[in-house]
Design a protein around this motif. Structure first.
Motif, PDB file in Angstrom:
ATOM      1  N   ASN A 130       0.825  -1.139  -0.366  1.00 20.96           N
ATOM      2  CA  ASN A 130       0.219  -0.177   0.057  1.00 20.96           C
ATOM      3  C   ASN A 130       1.203   1.404   0.108  1.00 20.96           C
ATOM      4  OD1 ASN A 130      -2.649  -1.351   0.399  1.00 20.96           O
ATOM      5  ND2 ASN A 130      -2.064  -2.085   2.338  1.00 20.96           N
ATOM      6  N   ASP A 131       2.215   1.488  -0.539  1.00 26.31           N
ATOM      7  CA  ASP A 131       3.038   2.018   0.187  1.00 26.31           C
ATOM      8  C   ASP A 131       3.297   2.409  -1.494  1.00 26.31           C
ATOM      9  OD1 ASP A 131       2.761   2.221   2.821  1.00 26.31           O
ATOM     10  OD2 ASP A 131       4.550  -0.230   1.902  1.00 26.31           O
ATOM     11  N   PRO A 132       3.271   4.120  -1.932  1.00 31.06           N
ATOM     12  CA  PRO A 132       3.910   4.378  -3.139  1.00 31.06           C
ATOM     13  C   PRO A 132       4.863   4.765  -3.120  1.00 31.06           C
ATOM     14  CG  PRO A 132       2.866   6.627  -1.788  1.00 31.06           C
ATOM     15  CD  PRO A 132       2.952   4.989  -1.090  1.00 31.06           C
ATOM     16  N   VAL A 133       5.465   4.471  -4.356  1.00 30.42           N
ATOM     17  CA  VAL A 133       7.197   4.975  -5.424  1.00 30.42           C
ATOM     18  C   VAL A 133       7.198   5.356  -6.240  1.00 30.42           C
ATOM     19  CG1 VAL A 133       9.285   3.266  -6.079  1.00 30.42           C
ATOM     20  CG2 VAL A 133       7.379   3.029  -3.882  1.00 30.42           C
ATOM     21  N   ARG A 134       7.729   6.626  -5.967  1.00 30.07           N
ATOM     22  CA  ARG A 134       7.437   7.236  -7.645  1.00 30.07           C
ATOM     23  C   ARG A 134       9.341   7.389  -7.962  1.00 30.07           C
ATOM     24  NH1 ARG A 134       7.436  13.704  -8.228  1.00 30.07           N
ATOM     25  NH2 ARG A 134       6.258  13.983 -10.056  1.00 30.07           N
ATOM     26  N   LEU A 135       9.920   7.471  -9.367  1.00 27.59           N
ATOM     27  CA  LEU A 135      10.695   7.323  -9.786  1.00 27.59           C
ATOM     28  C   LEU A 135      10.815   8.578 -10.808  1.00 27.59           C
ATOM     29  CD1 LEU A 135      13.446   5.933 -10.686  1.00 27.59           C
ATOM     30  CD2 LEU A 135      12.513   4.379 -11.796  1.00 27.59           C
ATOM     31  N   GLU A 136      12.111   9.053 -10.771  1.00 28.58           N
ATOM     32  CA  GLU A 136      12.325  10.017 -11.735  1.00 28.58           C
ATOM     33  C   GLU A 136      13.468   9.494 -12.700  1.00 28.58           C
ATOM     34  OE1 GLU A 136      13.050  14.620 -11.793  1.00 28.58           O
ATOM     35  OE2 GLU A 136      14.671  13.697 -10.913  1.00 28.58           O
ATOM     36  N   THR A 137      13.104   9.731 -13.862  1.00 31.41           N
ATOM     37  CA  THR A 137      14.408   8.533 -14.329  1.00 31.41           C
ATOM     38  C   THR A 137      15.689   8.813 -15.009  1.00 31.41           C
ATOM     39  OG1 THR A 137      13.343   9.995 -16.892  1.00 31.41           O
ATOM     40  CG2 THR A 137      12.569   7.634 -16.545  1.00 31.41           C
ATOM     41  N   PRO A 138      16.407   8.159 -15.166  1.00 33.36           N
ATOM     42  CA  PRO A 138      18.186   8.932 -14.814  1.00 33.36           C
ATOM     43  C   PRO A 138      19.097   9.582 -16.443  1.00 33.36           C
ATOM     44  CG  PRO A 138      17.750   7.034 -15.485  1.00 33.36           C
ATOM     45  CD  PRO A 138      16.276   7.347 -15.005  1.00 33.36           C
ATOM     46  N   GLU A 139      18.930  11.025 -15.619  1.00 32.22           N
ATOM     47  CA  GLU A 139      19.883  11.951 -17.328  1.00 32.22           C
ATOM     48  C   GLU A 139      20.782  11.711 -18.152  1.00 32.22           C
ATOM     49  OE1 GLU A 139      21.059  15.544 -15.643  1.00 32.22           O
ATOM     50  OE2 GLU A 139      19.335  15.698 -14.467  1.00 32.22           O
ATOM     51  N   GLY A 140      20.711  11.254 -19.054  1.00 31.99           N
ATOM     52  CA  GLY A 140      22.314  11.481 -20.027  1.00 31.99           C
ATOM     53  C   GLY A 140      22.731  12.651 -20.049  1.00 31.99           C
ATOM     54  N   ILE A 141      23.921  11.986 -20.575  1.00 30.24           N
ATOM     55  CA  ILE A 141      25.451  13.538 -20.381  1.00 30.24           C
ATOM     56  C   ILE A 141      24.630  14.992 -20.998  1.00 30.24           C
ATOM     57  CG2 ILE A 141      26.908  11.288 -20.186  1.00 30.24           C
ATOM     58  CD1 ILE A 141      27.681  11.244 -23.025  1.00 30.24           C
ATOM     59  N   ASP A 142      23.695  13.800 -21.828  1.00 29.89           N
ATOM     60  CA  ASP A 142      23.927  15.529 -22.601  1.00 29.89           C
ATOM     61  C   ASP A 142      25.102  16.168 -23.299  1.00 29.89           C
ATOM     62  OD1 ASP A 142      21.422  17.604 -23.296  1.00 29.89           O
ATOM     63  OD2 ASP A 142      21.908  18.456 -21.644  1.00 29.89           O
ATOM     64  N   MET A 143      26.113  15.947 -24.287  1.00 27.90           N
ATOM     65  CA  MET A 143      26.642  15.930 -25.277  1.00 27.90           C
ATOM     66  C   MET A 143      26.226  14.868 -26.478  1.00 27.90           C
ATOM     67  SD  MET A 143      29.317  15.590 -21.649  1.00 27.90           S
ATOM     68  CE  MET A 143      31.148  15.928 -22.938  1.00 27.90           C
ATOM     69  N   GLU A 144      26.497  15.954 -27.390  1.00 30.53           N
ATOM     70  CA  GLU A 144      27.063  15.476 -29.264  1.00 30.53           C
ATOM     71  C   GLU A 144      28.459  14.942 -28.842  1.00 30.53           C
ATOM     72  OE1 GLU A 144      25.131  18.602 -30.869  1.00 30.53           O
ATOM     73  OE2 GLU A 144      23.161  18.958 -31.011  1.00 30.53           O
ATOM     74  N   THR A 145      29.198  15.634 -28.179  1.00 31.18           N
ATOM     75  CA  THR A 145      30.662  14.849 -28.737  1.00 31.18           C
ATOM     76  C   THR A 145      31.090  15.047 -27.436  1.00 31.18           C
ATOM     77  OG1 THR A 145      31.723  17.379 -28.694  1.00 31.18           O
ATOM     78  CG2 THR A 145      30.942  16.401 -31.157  1.00 31.18           C
ATOM     79  N   VAL A 146      31.388  13.681 -27.114  1.00 31.18           N
ATOM     80  CA  VAL A 146      32.651  13.233 -25.865  1.00 31.18           C
ATOM     81  C   VAL A 146      33.831  13.203 -26.055  1.00 31.18           C
ATOM     82  CG1 VAL A 146      32.369  10.942 -24.268  1.00 31.18           C
ATOM     83  CG2 VAL A 146      30.603  11.540 -24.733  1.00 31.18           C
ATOM     84  N   ALA A 147      34.198  13.827 -25.125  1.00 34.89           N
ATOM     85  CA  ALA A 147      36.002  13.966 -25.431  1.00 34.89           C
ATOM     86  C   ALA A 147      36.798  13.284 -24.111  1.00 34.89           C
ATOM     87  CB  ALA A 147      36.503  15.181 -25.502  1.00 34.89           C
ATOM     88  N   TYR A 148      37.991  12.960 -24.188  1.00 33.79           N
ATOM     89  CA  TYR A 148      38.595  12.263 -23.666  1.00 33.79           C
ATOM     90  C   TYR A 148      39.818  11.397 -23.609  1.00 33.79           C
ATOM     91  CZ  TYR A 148      38.072   6.804 -24.468  1.00 33.79           C
ATOM     92  OH  TYR A 148      38.473   6.315 -24.975  1.00 33.79           O
ATOM     93  N   PRO A 149      41.355  11.846 -22.535  1.00 31.91           N
ATOM     94  CA  PRO A 149      42.075  11.692 -23.203  1.00 31.91           C
ATOM     95  C   PRO A 149      42.734  10.153 -22.364  1.00 31.91           C
ATOM     96  CG  PRO A 149      42.156  13.114 -21.136  1.00 31.91           C
ATOM     97  CD  PRO A 149      40.853  12.453 -21.864  1.00 31.91           C
ATOM     98  N   TYR A 150      43.567   9.523 -22.789  1.00 40.64           N
ATOM     99  CA  TYR A 150      44.386   8.451 -22.908  1.00 40.64           C
ATOM    100  C   TYR A 150      45.740   9.035 -22.916  1.00 40.64           C
ATOM    101  CZ  TYR A 150      43.924   6.303 -27.257  1.00 40.64           C
ATOM    102  OH  TYR A 150      43.888   6.352 -28.517  1.00 40.64           O
ATOM    103  N   LEU A 151      46.939   7.717 -22.458  1.00 42.88           N
ATOM    104  CA  LEU A 151      47.736   7.335 -22.877  1.00 42.88           C
ATOM    105  C   LEU A 151      48.332   6.037 -23.517  1.00 42.88           C
ATOM    106  CD1 LEU A 151      49.430   8.890 -19.298  1.00 42.88           C
ATOM    107  CD2 LEU A 151      49.120   9.936 -21.457  1.00 42.88           C
TER     108      LEU A 151
END
Length: 338
Positions: A130-151
């Motif tokens: 009898n207990d309600p559960v309310r969920l907000e769906t997760p956000e995305g990264i909201d980035m059209e391009t994703v840049a990251y460095p590595y060695l």
């Protein structure tokens, strides 16, 4: 049978701690089971595009040149990947009929962002007993391009071989983290054909293994029995890659290279991060991670790659474009220690 046992354990624990009565224990067990099933459905839709993208991100730049290096020559480089998130993988559509526990708070259909999508959120509601559960769906990264460095570094070995290692510390992206590391072995083929060497044509093959770990903020589910502790989800990818590359040198300082890549990736998912208060009653993360095994998958990708490199003394500047299901670019500055 195992998953139903875990759910009944949870419901029984709630009963023993006063969270349920004998009359509604069975109902709560069913509600929790349906909530977990919906979480699995949502996990697959939400994070799989990001896990697929991670494969492309690690695939680029393994071979910086198919040329045979001098014995024990060492190359060290700083690489930056720029990944373009395609529109088709930024959103998925959910219907009320897709869920067993949750329902959309408004309407019967909604467009929900994947991990690669925007920051739009949708509310889902359900009931545990009898207990309600309310969920907000997760956000995305909201980035059209994703840049990251590595060695990335390599050392030339005997008989035309070259050991290649790439490593990225855990990179903090918006609403997510990404890490990759791997090792590969390149072998020069053109060394067996003197005519190719004379024409400054170089051919090499590579076999490599890499691990990718991409994590995102996930479902912050609050119930009257406590938080559920599924606030972060990780896509864990093990990739074997095989590559054939050929290049043509011009004027000793300009080199164009084309490559064909095939890789196979085992994709696994885990709920990680801070456990919920419900863990005081039952190890829910362990239950969910056991159920997540049902959505593990294997991906096979065929990727084309084109690059141009320019040498300035011992420095090398290179740009790479990889294309297939996704498009990924790679820019690097390398230094050759002779």
């Amino acid at each position: 049978m195992h998953k139903h046992t875990n759910i009944l354990v949870l419901a029984t624990a709630l009963l023993l701690t006063g969270g349920a009565t004998a009359q509604n224990t069975q109902q709560i067990a069913g509600d929790i089971g349906r909530l977990i099933t919906d979480a699995l459905f949502f996990s697959d839709k939400y994070i799989t595009p990001a896990a697929d993208a991670a494969v492309y991100q690690q695939s680029s730049g393994w071979i910086t040149s198919p040329r045979e290096r001098g014995l024990w020559d060492v190359t060290f480089g700083l690489h930056t990947n720029v990944f373009f998130t395609p529109k088709r993988d930024r959103v998925f559509t959910v219907y009320n009929d897709d869920f067993q526990f949750f329902q959309l708070e408004e309407g019967f259909r909604a467009a929900v962002p994947t991990a690669l999508g925007n920051d739009k959120q949708v509310y889902l509601t359900g009931m545990i007993g009898n207990d309600p559960v309310r969920l907000e769906t997760p956000e995305g990264i909201d980035m059209e391009t994703v840049a990251y460095p590595y060695l990335q570094g390599s050392v030339a070995l005997p008989w035309g071989n070259e050991l290649v290692v790439k490593y990225s510390p855990k990179v903090k992206l918006e609403k997510s983290n990404y890490q990759v590391y791997g090792v590969g072995l390149k072998h020069n083929i053109s060394r067996y054909f003197k005519s190719l060497e004379e024409e400054k044509i170089h051919i090499a093959v590579l076999a490599a293994y890499a691990k990718e770990d991409v994590s995102f903020n996930f479902l912050n589910v609050q119930t009257d029995y406590g938080s559920l502790g599924i606030n972060q989800i990780n896509g864990l990818v093990d990739t074997w890659q095989f590559q054939l590359s050929a290049s043509q040198q011009f004027w000793d300082d300009l080199e164009f290279m084309g490559s064909f890549i095939v890789n196979t990736s085992d994709v696994k998912y885990r709920v990680t991060g801070e456990t919920g208060t419900i863990e005081e009653i039952v190890p829910l993360q362990a239950v969910l991670n056991d159920r997540l095994k049902t959505i593990y998958k294997t991906r096979i990708n065929y990727i084309g790659e084109f690059s141009a490199a320019y040498n300035i003394g011992n420095f090398n500047i290179q740009t790479i474009v990889a294309f297939g299901k996704f498009v990924n670019t790679n820019v690097s500055l390398q230094y050759l220690f002779k």
